[in-house]
Design a protein around this motif. Sequence first.
Motif, short mmCIF file in Angstrom:
data_model
loop_
_atom_site.label_atom_id
_atom_site.label_comp_id
_atom_site.label_asym_id
_atom_site.label_seq_id
_atom_site.Cartn_x
_atom_site.Cartn_y
_atom_site.Cartn_z
N VAL A 158 5.66 -2.48 -8.46
CA VAL A 158 4.90 -3.45 -9.19
C VAL A 158 4.51 -4.61 -8.28
CG1 VAL A 158 5.45 -4.75 -11.10
CG2 VAL A 158 6.16 -2.70 -11.42
N THR A 159 5.44 -4.95 -7.51
CA THR A 159 5.29 -6.13 -6.58
C THR A 159 5.43 -5.64 -5.13
OG1 THR A 159 6.48 -7.47 -8.30
CG2 THR A 159 5.99 -8.53 -6.33
N PRO A 160 4.26 -5.16 -4.61
CA PRO A 160 4.41 -4.72 -3.34
C PRO A 160 4.73 -5.80 -2.60
CG PRO A 160 2.28 -4.05 -4.73
CD PRO A 160 3.02 -4.90 -5.19
N ARG A 161 5.44 -5.61 -1.42
CA ARG A 161 6.01 -6.56 -0.48
C ARG A 161 6.06 -6.06 0.89
NH1 ARG A 161 10.44 -9.43 -1.53
NH2 ARG A 161 9.48 -11.63 -1.04
N ILE A 170 8.45 -4.55 6.97
CA ILE A 170 8.50 -3.40 6.04
C ILE A 170 7.28 -2.49 6.19
CG2 ILE A 170 9.30 -2.21 3.61
CD1 ILE A 170 10.69 -4.71 3.42
N ASP A 171 7.34 -1.25 6.19
CA ASP A 171 5.96 -0.48 6.30
C ASP A 171 5.77 -0.28 4.89
OD1 ASP A 171 7.16 2.06 5.27
OD2 ASP A 171 7.92 2.39 7.17
N ALA A 172 4.41 0.17 4.58
CA ALA A 172 3.68 0.17 3.35
C ALA A 172 4.41 1.10 2.37
CB ALA A 172 2.25 0.33 3.26
N ASP A 173 4.97 2.47 3.11
CA ASP A 173 5.55 3.24 2.23
C ASP A 173 6.92 2.72 1.68
OD1 ASP A 173 3.57 5.09 2.80
OD2 ASP A 173 4.39 5.99 4.50
N HIS A 174 7.62 1.72 2.26
CA HIS A 174 8.77 1.46 1.69
C HIS A 174 8.67 -0.13 1.23
CE1 HIS A 174 9.71 4.67 4.52
NE2 HIS A 174 10.88 4.78 3.99
N SER A 175 7.59 -0.46 0.64
CA SER A 175 7.49 -1.91 0.44
C SER A 175 8.17 -2.31 -0.87
CB SER A 175 5.65 -2.17 0.07
OG SER A 175 5.36 -1.45 -0.87
N ARG A 200 -0.59 -6.71 3.42
CA ARG A 200 -2.00 -6.12 2.99
C ARG A 200 -2.48 -7.35 1.99
NH1 ARG A 200 -0.79 -0.62 0.12
NH2 ARG A 200 1.00 -1.94 -0.84
N PRO A 201 -3.93 -7.49 2.04
CA PRO A 201 -4.61 -8.59 1.22
C PRO A 201 -4.23 -8.38 -0.38
CG PRO A 201 -6.03 -7.75 2.71
CD PRO A 201 -5.04 -6.76 2.72
N ALA A 202 -3.66 -9.75 -0.80
CA ALA A 202 -3.44 -9.86 -2.20
C ALA A 202 -4.59 -9.51 -3.23
CB ALA A 202 -2.58 -11.02 -2.36
N PRO A 203 -4.30 -9.11 -4.32
CA PRO A 203 -5.25 -8.96 -5.26
C PRO A 203 -5.62 -10.25 -5.75
CG PRO A 203 -3.14 -8.30 -6.20
CD PRO A 203 -3.00 -8.55 -4.73
N TYR A 204 -5.09 -11.24 -5.61
CA TYR A 204 -5.45 -12.62 -6.19
C TYR A 204 -5.19 -13.75 -5.03
CZ TYR A 204 -0.37 -11.76 -6.73
OH TYR A 204 0.96 -11.43 -6.48
N PRO A 205 -6.42 -13.61 -4.01
CA PRO A 205 -6.18 -14.69 -3.18
C PRO A 205 -6.06 -15.86 -3.39
CG PRO A 205 -8.32 -13.45 -2.91
CD PRO A 205 -7.16 -12.85 -3.97
N LYS A 206 -5.46 -16.76 -2.77
CA LYS A 206 -5.52 -18.08 -2.87
C LYS A 206 -5.65 -18.99 -1.79
CE LYS A 206 -2.03 -21.54 -4.89
NZ LYS A 206 -0.78 -21.71 -5.29
N THR A 244 15.10 1.11 10.81
CA THR A 244 15.95 2.07 9.81
C THR A 244 15.03 3.14 9.21
OG1 THR A 244 15.27 0.70 7.75
CG2 THR A 244 17.05 -0.10 9.44
N ARG A 245 15.80 4.05 8.63
CA ARG A 245 15.15 4.92 7.88
C ARG A 245 14.41 4.79 6.87
NH1 ARG A 245 17.02 10.46 9.10
NH2 ARG A 245 15.39 11.02 7.56
N ASP A 246 14.68 3.33 6.31
CA ASP A 246 14.04 2.73 4.95
C ASP A 246 12.74 2.01 5.35
OD1 ASP A 246 15.73 3.71 2.81
OD2 ASP A 246 17.00 2.43 3.51
N GLY A 247 12.19 2.10 6.49
CA GLY A 247 11.06 1.69 6.97
C GLY A 247 10.92 -0.23 7.43
N VAL A 248 12.15 -0.26 7.91
CA VAL A 248 12.22 -1.68 8.23
C VAL A 248 12.56 -1.80 9.67
CG1 VAL A 248 13.55 -3.74 7.75
CG2 VAL A 248 13.32 -2.26 6.05
#
Length: 665
Positions: free
Chosen positions: A412-415, A393-398, A476-482, A378-382
């Motif tokens: 705020v919550t990149p996904r 989903i690509d990073a530009d549309h996360s 992408r690696p989370a800033p708070y790995p678990k 899609t044009r929304d990067g999916v």
Amino acid sequence: MTFGPHACATAAGFEAEWLVTDGLGGYATGTVAGLRTRRYHGLLVTPDRRLALAGLDPVLTLPGGTTVRLAVHEWASGALNPAGHHHLEQFELADGVPRWRWRIGEFVLEREVAMVHGRNAVAVTHRLVSAPPGATVDLALTALCTWRDADAERDRTSASPEVVIVDEGIEVEGAYRVHGPGFRPIGEWYLGAYAREEAARGLNAVEDLWAAGAFTATLAAGESAGVVACSDDLPAPDARLTVDNARRRARKLLRAAGSRDAVDKALVLAADQFIVTRDGAPDVIAGYPWFGSYLRDTMTAYEGLFLHTGRHAEGRRLLRANAGLGERMRSHELGDADGPLWYVHAVERHVAHTDDAELAAELLPAVENVVAAYTKGTRDGVGVDPADGLLVIDADHSGLTWMNARFPRGPVTPRDGKPVELNALWANALGAVCALRERCGRDASVVQARRDAVRAQVVKRFRAPDGWLFDVVDARPAPYPKGGGSEHDDPVLRPNQLLAFSLPYAPGADEPHLREHVLRAVGATLLTPLGLRTLAPAEFGYHGSHRGGVIPRDTAYHQGTAWVWLLGPYVDARCAAGLPVDTTLAAVEAHLGECGLGSVSEIAEGDAPHRATGAPFSARSVAAVLHARAVIRQNRKLQGAEPAPAGKMKMAREAGPRKRRNALR
């Protein structure tokens, strides 16, 4: 729903809000006490969200010349003047129509507000309910006028609104008319009107209002005076008839929906407020007073708003109006990663609920086009990852999943990667296409094989070592790995995974042990009385408070704030697992009499006492509760434990002060 004199005159009366709508997107709204606490409060807001008539301030002149001001205003100085709410003896919301009664000794004045359905017109009636024998009162209603964007303010530095006297009233800015008896011009600014909820949201809370003039009448007991305001060029409607028609329409809606008890009735009328007509087709307003119409909200709420209220014909028209969605996905950015998948879900649910074979045949190409659009990208990067058939989903549309709060620097919550709910919806969409093809007598074997492969991949790829599902894989690696999983998989416990176990063709349906473990973890850490937290309190980045300015509120929006709409998937998944659900909605049902009266708030704070916040009237929240109640009722029937319909529900409010709510935007 009734408020007595104490509740009307204390914090409860300032916090509880009423709403009436016109079926086009326009509305009137305010508080029980009559205090304008939001920039959005007013008696006429247009469908394109312009605030017109901000208020009608009633003043009674009693025999002997005593003057009593019944309005209530708060000013930038901190003063509360006049304090007419101290004269309120009752507020009642019945058949969707708000009613106030002020008492001054033996004199009782009643006000009712209603809108014309299908027209941006409001009626405000005043009736002298009782008075000493032979006594009359003089009533003056000061029209506080403006003409501004509902999201902004207007002050005296701009030109005063242009007011032209017309037959039986005035025309303001050439945009709307106010009609009523005995108009006399005033023409002065009310300076420094203060909206406390806007201050709490970190926004400008002060504006000036133009007192254009007053409508006047002399009333004896039983006599009425009506004022109407409208933003079109049609003849002014009759005020009393408008109120009566609103009540009749509400009762007709309740009969059509087969409402069983008082909660059902409140929810059916609440659902009606969100269903509007635009460009000749039904649409859904996501929430009042500030949200518009969005594909994701509309289709997520579809089942509750249309199918559980008996509005099948309108729903059918809405689904048909969106039949070109697949083409739009390929040629335009919708700003929405999952809305089209919710559309496929809505079509399949409608057909399953109504057995509408004709609609199934008509819309099968539409839902197949949606699947094809995701497959091609899609044009929304999916698009589909050819390695495993899952959506990525690509990073530009996360920031285009439903967790879409943004800072200027990004979401705020990149996904970006493969979000779990997006792929649960993807598997469900493939299952829906299979079901629709089979219903239409078409071969479904190819789609079925694809559906089975995606279902298997969801369970395989998203199963986390903690016993629940990753929220995102290949991220992408989370800033708070678990601990557990690869560095590109996010194991933080969030409620999004509920869709993998709650949708009709849920990919986790064949994993009962996994489902039970997920529900146990979600129930223990995310469940609150008013919804599910978006992040567990023990997780890094959790925000349990949703208040303050835009940045702190947006930071918390999907990082701990509880969402009511998630109760729908939660109840679905628990019923599928055979787990108890009877008490799950108790707090939400009680909430109907707390904030947006007769309706359900958008969100609540993650921390106790889980103060409701966000939009006080939310389509997805109302739809989720309608759906969850229907699922619970069906579950009871299957277990042979369906109780008799409940009796009349009374929601009296004699509450002391409570903490103020904040809205999201």
